[in-house]
Design an enzyme around this catalytic site. Sequence first.
Site, PDB file in Angstrom:
ATOM      1  NE  ARG A  62      -2.773   0.348   3.409  1.00 60.99           N
ATOM      2  CZ  ARG A  62      -2.072   0.788   4.465  1.00 60.99           C
ATOM      3  NH1 ARG A  62      -1.564   2.003   4.459  1.00 60.99           N
ATOM      4  NH2 ARG A  62      -1.897   0.021   5.514  1.00 60.99           N
ATOM      5  CE1 TYR A  78     -16.542  11.307 -15.252  1.00 63.53           C
ATOM      6  CE2 TYR A  78     -15.360  11.278 -13.179  1.00 63.53           C
ATOM      7  CZ  TYR A  78     -16.118  10.635 -14.137  1.00 63.53           C
ATOM      8  OH  TYR A  78     -16.447   9.324 -13.955  1.00 63.53           O
ATOM      9  CG  ASP A 138      -8.894  15.927 -14.524  1.00 61.20           C
ATOM     10  OD1 ASP A 138      -8.172  15.364 -15.375  1.00 61.20           O
ATOM     11  OD2 ASP A 138      -9.897  15.384 -14.029  1.00 61.20           O
ATOM     12  CE  LYS A 173     -11.512   7.773 -18.597  1.00 65.04           C
ATOM     13  NZ  LYS A 173     -11.361   7.139 -17.286  1.00 65.04           N
TER      14      LYS A 173
END
Length: 403
Positions: free
Chosen positions: A73, A126, A198, A223
């Site tokens: 992690r 978004y 972003d 993306k």
Amino acid sequence: MLLPMSDPHRHTRKRPRNDSLTTLAARSGELATPSATAPLIEPIYQSTVYAFPDLDALEAGMAGQQDAYFYYRNATPNGTTLERAIAALEGTDAAACAASGMAAISAAFLSVLATGDHIISDERVYGVTYALLRDELPRLGIEVSFVDALDLGAVEAAMKHNTKLLHVESLTNPLMTVADVPSLAELAHRHGALLSVDNTFASPAIFRPAEHGADLITHSLSKYLSGHSTAFGGVVAGRADLVAAARLKLVRFGGTVSAFDAWMTMQGLKTLGLRMRAHSGNAQAIADVLQNHPRVKRVYHPGLESHPQFRLADSLYPDGFGGMLSLEVDDAGQFVKRLAGRIPLAPSLADVVSTLSHPWSTSHRALSEDDRRRIGITPGLLRFSVGIEDIFDLLGDLEAALE
Ligand SMILES: Cc1ncc(COP(=O)(O)O)c(C=O)c1O
């Protein structure tokens, strides 16, 4: 193995050299490295934990005095490799990878904002980012203002004494408005705030927000950075101290990237430059054709002279505008049906294969109908993620669907 009572060496004998099959199996899998050769491509490091030779090494690793992976992690070699690659492409000191684009955006926000702080966001972001800002941050006592970030006067008017962050998308999803990042960075800094961008729709191949003053840059990795709809993740890039603060949130809230997704993204990243050139060329050609088509009501693409920020786009994006465009038609349902089998309806973007999406019912469904219409998202709007197929095949498919 229990030794028989009659064994004279019962108390002195070392453990038998031949361990039982159970032990042998559990302890098998010794690393075959080092080797005289190195793998050309970094292997996937799927180990969730690392072994230390002794307590001193453990202490040095945990205290950060020595580069040492210890727990999945916190960091994996595959995550680090990808982070270094993205930081180099974005031109930033550092990057921290996350389990999703939303994990990256949340970590960026939470690393800067605390109870009593204020964030200003473009209203066109978004839909899930919008919902995070509208529904989640106020629950933590963080004030949120949505503005039209194309209107610099409105952004300035929204600035308060406690404004810590201004958030925009470089190219907005789905209407392709172009953020004036240099002016927004100057404005934010003048008011003692940071600018978060972003950069998912653009990718660093065509726009690097840090070169224009942005402090925090985020992406959804599924993306353009990975490019094949096979890897999932997110990233925050920026100055070393800001990225370290975001990384701490990712580790504590449990949103770091998986080794496999980091590795997969790394494979896609290698062709980013080539893919973006092909995406940009195809999208520009399609936008040029569709804007003159009688069945298309409107086309949104920053490379069209009719685009309201064409001049700004032209100055900020000298290498093309990427593969995204949106178009408005009378009957979106009919158009999608006529393209079935050729261009799939799939609510993501940036694959090498072209896809269509319906923002009204997917990315922006968290907004009220009024809010969707106010920012230009209508039931007839389709977002087109233009792939790298042969342009004549794509134009043929569109022509046939619009007949
Ligand atoms: C512009 C933009 N930002 C962020 C996200 C969120 O990324 P993820 O789905 O990886 O959480 C998306 C998702 O589509 C997006 O389009």
